[in-house]
Write a protein that holds these residues in place. Structure first.
Motif, short mmCIF file in Angstrom:
data_model
loop_
_atom_site.label_atom_id
_atom_site.label_comp_id
_atom_site.label_asym_id
_atom_site.label_seq_id
_atom_site.Cartn_x
_atom_site.Cartn_y
_atom_site.Cartn_z
N ARG A 300 -6.73 -4.31 -5.33
CA ARG A 300 -6.99 -5.57 -4.64
C ARG A 300 -6.04 -6.65 -5.13
O ARG A 300 -5.52 -7.44 -4.32
N GLU A 303 -2.69 -6.05 -3.61
CA GLU A 303 -2.69 -6.41 -2.19
C GLU A 303 -2.63 -7.93 -2.03
O GLU A 303 -1.92 -8.44 -1.14
N ALA A 503 -7.16 -10.70 8.19
CA ALA A 503 -7.73 -9.38 7.91
C ALA A 503 -6.85 -8.28 8.49
O ALA A 503 -6.62 -7.25 7.85
N ALA A 504 -6.35 -8.50 9.71
CA ALA A 504 -5.48 -7.50 10.34
C ALA A 504 -4.17 -7.35 9.57
O ALA A 504 -3.67 -6.24 9.36
N ARG A 506 -3.73 -8.11 6.36
CA ARG A 506 -4.04 -7.51 5.06
C ARG A 506 -4.28 -6.01 5.19
O ARG A 506 -3.99 -5.25 4.26
N GLU A 507 -4.83 -5.58 6.30
CA GLU A 507 -5.04 -4.15 6.51
C GLU A 507 -3.70 -3.43 6.55
O GLU A 507 -3.55 -2.33 6.00
N ALA A 510 -2.51 -3.26 2.99
CA ALA A 510 -3.25 -2.25 2.24
C ALA A 510 -2.79 -0.84 2.60
O ALA A 510 -2.62 0.02 1.72
N GLN A 511 -2.57 -0.59 3.89
CA GLN A 511 -2.14 0.74 4.32
C GLN A 511 -0.75 1.08 3.79
O GLN A 511 -0.50 2.20 3.33
#
Length: 540
Positions: A300, A303, A503-504, A506-507, A510-511
């Motif tokens: 986290r 990220e 959020a999109a 950050r996704e 993260a990926q």
């Protein structure tokens, strides 16, 4: 007939199956398997040899204990061997042969053949002590001993060195014979004593020729030998002062060897010492830091840093401001919305830039910040690991930095930020506002026309009030009321749209990090965990 690797492994498994020492050897094998490609192959091959040598010894006669008498030229090693056997089996002094073979004397011939074959002692250099006519009663104490007289370890013949090195690795009990002149010889301490600091339990030191030293000086010399041994990490090794020529200390040495044999522990103790030495070498090369993984908190934090470096919060802020401005215009009373539209172009330009994937300026600096964030995590995870593992962790985490940056660019650019689309209720309110505004305009125009014509009394009425002013007043009042009531809700809708965009984004971060950094690093750390787990099993 030679054995295949599978047959050899099966024999090893049969020899150690279900035993504690077998589990420890399996732990070493697991550690070696996990370290392949990380640690030096020569070190790992040496460990495999240790496992094979140990299991090979354990499947041989447990009744026999292999005792090696080793020493330098002139130390009285062969005299010590002869004193223990009671026979002139090894030539001494100028009569000593130049052969590179060791001589072996065996007490208890049953089952000894396979041990001697494993040791590689030719038949012509073997003597079965129990077949001799002069076997004494006290020799029964040495029942099961395979006593070897090794070549001189300091011989100028290379073959002698090789034979000593080979048999020192195989002996269950090592008896080092030193003399008053050369007991501090660096060649002995550096080559054979200090490297075997884990083998104190299977080692004896004999200070021979003690008869050449004045009796009052002997204790001090023995203490000096002990001091040197302690410096080698062998402070617990027993030192026996002896004179093979005069018979001094021979009984003490024989009793000590007999005691070790009676305990039936020398073979297992030697294997355990070999395991301990192998563990120490692997620890030194691989490090002894605890096993670890990339945990959720570290992931986290990475990220967050990368998202910040990639401008994700800034983009989300742009989305929220754009949606707030457009939604505020949409729910506003139309005249107010028309005035506010004067600043619309600037906001829409920002939204368009966001939809196109543009991020804050100084892209190169951003890439450097992303790279530095990943390197910081790699350094944290590699801290305390041995150099090979630390390098592997850093390589796994940072070996694809350019690909990581490119993947972030592509992924973040492809995200639909939805900055150009308003929530459904906002669109409905905009339609309603314009309907009310048009109703007010129609009512006002109708009222003006009737007033000009003097026909106000002809207009339809609602509850006694003429319809045109009702339309005008209701349209204006309801429009203003809706604006004032719904304007605070616009901020919440814009904030949620900004959060959705973040959020999109950050996704995507993260990926990308999972594929390019976290998973490869976790694989390396998992192999390190298996390495540490194997060593822990070997230590139990």
């Amino acid at each position: 007939m030679t054995q295949t690797d599978g047959e050899s492994r099966e024999l090893r498994d049969l020899a150690t199956r279900g035993t504690a020492i077998g589990a420890r050897l399996q732990g070493l094998e697991k550690a070696v398997a996990a370290a392949r490609g990380r640690l030096d192959d020569a070190l790992l091959d040496e460990t495999v040899t240790t496992v094979e040598r140990a299991t090979g010894r354990l499947r041989l006669s447990a009744h026999h204990t292999v005792v090696a008498i080793a020493g330098a030229t002139g130390s009285g090693k062969s005299s010590t061997f002869n004193a223990l056997t009671g026979l002139e089996l090894s030539s001494t002094g100028v009569r000593r042969p130049t052969t590179s073979w060791a001589t072996a004397c065996v007490w208890g011939s049953e089952g000894a053949a396979e041990v001697l074959e494993w040791l590689g002692i030719p038949p012509r250099h073997q003597t079965m002590r129990d077949s001799m006519l002069d076997t004494r009663r006290d020799d029964k104490a040495l029942e099961g001993v395979v006593l070897m007289d090794l070549p001189d370890h300091d011989s100028t013949e290379v073959a002698h060195h090789l034979e000593v090195d080979r048999l020192v690795e195989l002996a269950d009990l090592l008896v080092w014979v030193v003399d008053p002149q050369k007991y501090a010889d660096a060649a002995l301490h550096d080559r054979y004593l200090a490297p075997y600091r884990t083998h104190a339990g299977v080692m004896l030191v004999v200070l021979n020729h003690i008869d050449t030293i004045a009796p009052e000086k002997r204790p001090a010399m023995v203490d000096d030998v002990k001091r040197l041994l302690a410096a080698d990490g062998l402070g617990s090794v027993k030192v026996i002062a002896m004179s093979a020529r005069e018979g001094l200390g021979v009984d003490e040495l024989r009793q000590e060897v007999a005691s070790r044999v009676e305990q039936k522990r020398s073979t297992t103790a030697r294997v355990e010492a070999d395991i301990a030495a192998a563990i120490a070498r692997l620890d030194a090369a691989g490090g002894d830091a605890p096993a670890r993984q990339v945990d959720a908190q570290q992931t986290r934090a990475l990220e967050d840093r990368v998202a910040e470096s990639a401008g994700v919060p800034a983009i989300a802020g742009v989305v929220a401001r754009t949606v707030r401005a457009r939604a505020a215009r949409a729910v506003a009373w139309p005249p107010v919305a028309l005035v506010a539209s004067l600043g619309r172009r600037e906001s829409d330009d920002v939204a368009a830039a966001s939809r196109a994937g543009a991020r804050p300026q100084a892209v190169a600096v951003q890439r450097a910040a992303v790279d530095n964030s990943i390197r910081a995590v790699a350094d944290d995870l590699a801290h305390g690991l041995g150099a090979p593992w630390a390098a592997a962790v850093r390589d796994a985490a940072t070996g694809r930095l350019e690909e990581t940056d490119d993947a972030l660019d592509r992924g973040l650019t492809a995200v639909d930020l939805r900055a150009d689309r308003l929530p459904g209720w906002v669109g409905a309110v905009r339609v309603l506002q314009w309907l009310l505004f048009l109703a007010a305009l129609a009512g006002g125009a109708w009222w003006a026309v009737l007033a000009t014509q003097g026909k106000l009394g002809d207009a339809p009425d609602v509850a006694g009030t003429a319809l045109p002013p009702v339309l005008l007043g209701a349209g204006l009042a309801l429009g203003l009321l809706i604006w004032l009531v719904l304007r605070p809700l616009v901020g919440g809708a814009a904030r949620r749209r900004g959060e959705d965009a973040e959020a999109a984004l950050r996704e995507v971060v993260a990926q990308v990090l999972a594929a390019q950094v976290v998973t490869p690093t976790d694989e390396v750390l998992a192999s390190y965990g298996a390495f540490r787990s194997g060593l822990a099993q070997a230590q139990r």
